[in-house]
Write a protein that holds these residues in place. Sequence first.
Motif, PDB file in Angstrom:
ATOM      1  N   LEU A 326       4.672 -29.273  59.386  1.00 50.57           N
ATOM      2  CA  LEU A 326       4.317 -29.394  57.977  1.00 50.57           C
ATOM      3  C   LEU A 326       5.490 -30.334  57.320  1.00 50.57           C
ATOM      4  N   ALA A 327       5.033 -31.334  56.509  1.00 55.30           N
ATOM      5  CA  ALA A 327       6.001 -32.037  55.952  1.00 55.30           C
ATOM      6  C   ALA A 327       6.594 -31.229  54.849  1.00 55.30           C
ATOM      7  N   SER A 328       8.038 -31.333  54.463  1.00 55.92           N
ATOM      8  CA  SER A 328       8.447 -30.546  53.566  1.00 55.92           C
ATOM      9  C   SER A 328       7.895 -30.591  52.305  1.00 55.92           C
ATOM     10  N   GLY A 329       7.666 -29.709  51.539  1.00 51.62           N
ATOM     11  CA  GLY A 329       7.021 -29.392  50.172  1.00 51.62           C
ATOM     12  C   GLY A 329       6.433 -28.195  50.202  1.00 51.62           C
ATOM     13  N   PHE A 331       3.504 -26.656  50.684  1.00 52.63           N
ATOM     14  CA  PHE A 331       2.842 -25.991  51.707  1.00 52.63           C
ATOM     15  C   PHE A 331       3.998 -25.347  52.786  1.00 52.63           C
ATOM     16  N   TYR A 365      -4.861 -26.079  57.955  1.00 51.33           N
ATOM     17  CA  TYR A 365      -3.846 -27.071  58.368  1.00 51.33           C
ATOM     18  C   TYR A 365      -4.631 -27.681  59.383  1.00 51.33           C
TER      19      TYR A 365
END
Lengths: 370, 899
Positions: A326-329, A331, A365
């Motif tokens: 998952l991209a940093s953020g 989620f 996801y």
Amino acid sequence: MKFLHTSDWQIGMKAESVGRMAERVREERLEAAKRVVHAARDNGAEMIFLSGDVFEDNAVDRLLVRKVGEILRAFPGPVYIIPGNHDPLVPGSVWEHSVWKDAANITVFSKSEPVELDQCILFPCPLHEKYSTKTPTAWIDARDVTKPAIGLAHGNVEGIPNGEPDYPIPRDAANRLGLDYLALGHWHSFARYDADDGACRMAYAGTHETTKFGERDSGNVVVVEIAHHGTPPKLTPVKTGRLDWRTVERTVDQPQSLEAVIQELGKLDPPDATLVRVIIGGVLFPEDRHSLVRIEELLASRFLFGSLDTSALIPAPDGEGWIESLASGSFRDAAVKLRSQAAQSANPEERAVATQALLQLFELYERSRA
Amino acid sequence: MILHSLRVANWRSLLNPVELGPFSDRLNVIHAPNGTGKSSLFEAMRRALFDAHHVSGEEIEAVRPWGRSLAPQVQVEFIQSGVRYRVEKTFLDGASAHLFRFEEGKFQPLADSRNADSKLREIIAASDAPGRGLSKHEHWGLSEVLWAPQGALHLDSLSSSVTENLRAALGVQLTGESGSRLEELLEERYQTYFTKGGKPRTGKQAAPILALESEHDAAVAERQQRLEHQQRFEETSRAVEDARQKRGQARVEADALRDAVAQTSKQAETYLLLQSELEQKRLTEQGAKERFDAIGKSLELIGNTREEITGLEVKIRSSETLVTDLATEVKNTANAAEEARRKRDESRRQRSSLVQSTAEVEDAQAFVDDNKAHQALAARIEKLRRFETDLKQGKERRTALVAPDDKTIREVRKNLTALEKAQAALRASLIHLTVKPDKKTKIHQRSPNESQTVAAGKAATFSGSPEVTIEIEGFGTIQASGPEGDAEANAEALREAESKLTKLTQPYGTQDPDRLQLLREQADELDRNIKQLEEQSSEVLDEDSADELNQQSAELLARIRERLGRFPTWEKQPPTVSDLKSALEKQRKTIEATIETAEDEYDKAQSAAQAVEKRHGKADGELKNARLNLEAAQGRMKDLTKDGQSDAARANARQEALMAWEAAKTRAKECETKLNEIPGDPQKDLQKLGRQLKALEEAETQARDEENQAEGRLQTLAAEGAYSKLAACEETLADLKSRIQRERLRMDATKLLYDTVTSCKAAIVAAVAAPVERTATHMLSRIAGPRLGTVRLTENFVPAGVRPEIAPEPVELTNLSGGEQEQLFLIIRLALGQVLAKEERQLVVLDDVLNATDTGRLARVLNLFEECADRLQIVILTCHPERYRGLEAATFFNLQERL
């Protein structure tokens, strides 16, 4: 003489643990009753002794009473029954049903008094109430008889772990009372009580069809053969139950471990007579999520009944590659937080909710990537 | 993006082509009066950059110059990412779009028509506009933040793409790669169960758990019902068992009681026999006793009657003697009573003499009274006569006295004064000539013609008017004269005054006012006397007239004379009424005493006669009764002795009866002893036992009925198969619980996931928005001072409010003044613009803003503009260019001059 000893049919019992399959389970108990009669006939039993709890309750559907009566009526020999603590002889009991009078071969004992037959003397101990601390066999004195003395009783043999205190029966009751055999009812698994001389003169036949998950050795009847008064009886358990109540409990700590469970489930046969309870604890790895889904599908589609308990399953603390993907953020932060909560929360319910939340995130996801 | 130049034609009020540029890449102010077309310029630029050239509809139609069928045209030159572009667009009629790029010193075509539209959007990073419609704020890309149309400086919300761009520019990754899709999926999942407010969904799209819970509630209710049926079955079973035991117990007790009833019944029979025998013996005893008593009573009666006859005979004889004596006495007493009555009547007749004496006393009393009244009346009449005489004389004197009244007196006094004044005036108006001769001289005055002789040394005065002429002998004539006229007038006034005075005083004979006053007082004195006499006369009359008094006097005199005719002696010696009354009273008492004595005598005689007569009647009655009683006793005796037995024979019979009675008594006693040997009354005991037995039998019957009823109920309940139904219900319930548990876990997990993501997002936003908030706070502090504190942004970068240091809670925008609100929105736009301008200069357009900002703050804002111009190209459109003259480095464009 040879006879068949059975008990605890619990006809009409409720089966809360199997959800919508409860009715099917009840029907199976009637089918098993027919198999008991067949077993008696097939094994050359002259008579059948039913040691209580034929019915789950005195207020069961009267149609069931008639069906049981008709099944027993089909046996060519006599059938002797004592009421148990689930179906005690009280006003309005199942034993007031007309089927018992209609069936000439069936005797329902209402009094604790000896009954002399051609082959033996019976010492029946019918119960008249649900609970009592009286010893139901206390009145028996068969020390001076010449024919095989057979007792029919329903209660707790003293010394059974977690045994209920009602209707106590001494562990040496048969020897002490001079009985050749004491046919017991109340416990659902087959259990024999050997005397010091190695002879077994008292035993629980157990229920003829397993009633729930976790029963040790149920689904049997016992064919008893006594040569003559004083000789040790010969006990032969005969399987009459058809339903397989299987519990598969596994703790996984390695990836791919759930595959073994799937294989094990695949081997269970016949699936339409098998009720399976799968309990999985331990650590859930990302790659096993699909296996978990397959197990759920198998349980729902293959077996008579299936349930899956994953409340003790927690996500793997590391190796959650999808979280890293998952991209940093928000989620990813949320996934890390949930994983920590699922693994470390002191409250089991919170752990289960966090695990489920993480699984949902994983599912979303994957859908977002599809 | 940097704006280079702008050309517009056929656009609202901008009919002729107008071109502005080249613009400074720092500060530009386009100014013109209202209605000139400043905002139209801005609008044209937006349409050129963001709208498809082929848009249609009312909005774009409104752009045409009023009343003309001209196609709006716009040309914009701008620089984006270091490359210079020019776009030319014509809307509506002959709609077209051309995009050029500046290459090798000139603009080269880059795209046409729709391709030009889309290419342009790509270059300026604007989102797609909606079909043939016009673009809105959300389609402007970053310009949504940087361009503030007229009246729309505020920032309520930003489109998601702009927000994302801002976040990207701020280096913020909220949702990560594919985050938007993931966010949508999560939102979709969340809204399957919950509303945006976080409550479980209801209605048609209700969360599945609600239906399950509803089923669960119904199952719980059904289970309760089934359980009650099951319990009722078991209770009824016990009730049957209880009734059976009750009935058995009643039967045992009834059997035991029946034995007792049989024994008691036998005993009661014996008891009854003995009772009957005793009763018979008691009757025999009673009969014997009655016979004994009857004989004894007969003997007693005979003896008594015999004694009674003897007594009556003696009584009859004495009564006969008494009756004879009393008859004689009756005659004597009657005579005595007659004599007494005669004497009484005679004494009563003396009362008539009292009547005459009483009349004489009354006449004497009237005579005396009339005499007194007559004398008093005569005195009044005499007094009245005297008053009338005096009154007559007074009135005559008053008539003779003529006196003025007060008014006349006042008039006289007034006229006297006037007279004196006239006299004085006359004297003053005369010429006075005084002569004092040395010797006796005769002097003659001509007018009036008179002469006088004046002694020597004496002075003589002569007066006259208008001249005085005297002739002195020996001397001649002396004439003295003065002014004419006055003396005559004064003399006339004097005469007139004298005439009035004379007329007023003529009846009274004097003109002296004092004397007139004296007359007046005399007249008043006479009037008072007359009035007093009249009052006295009236008092004497006392509402009577003099004639009435005279008439009364005559009547009294007539009555007096009439009585003197009857009693002539009263002429010389008037009667003494008290003496007459005393004599009358004495006479009355004497007569009444005589009458009372006679009446007493009569009453006594009468009573004595009546008493004797009564005794005589009574003695006579007793005699007759005694004779009758004797006759009756003799009859009874005859009856009692009619058996002819002797007294001795009767005594023997009585003795025999006594013996028979004693024997019967003994036999009854023996029977009673046997009866007493039986304890209590077996009959009563039997009745009691019978009642007990009946009660037990009833109890047994009742128990049997209860048992039957309970069995009937039990059979019905057993037929229901309550347990089987309960089991099925509990299985359903367990299944529902399991499903609810799973569903709840699913919902809780979704909520936890959603809340966790939301809180993480909020934390990230809070972290990355901080620099913008700090920049904005710094700017706001420079403009408004520190009072407003720090600026707060939402996660979508729109202002949420401020947090003053002195306030415990944040203050919402609506609580700020209008000026502060527009300043806050401006600095938020500038702060965001600076962030966006990190990589490339950006165009900021402010159309007619800061209208509510005061001069002081505006100067500070201008400073900010100058600082921001290092990173931003700022274009300000205004109708107040003087407000921006402080921007020294700004390029000003006067739109009006270019039209």
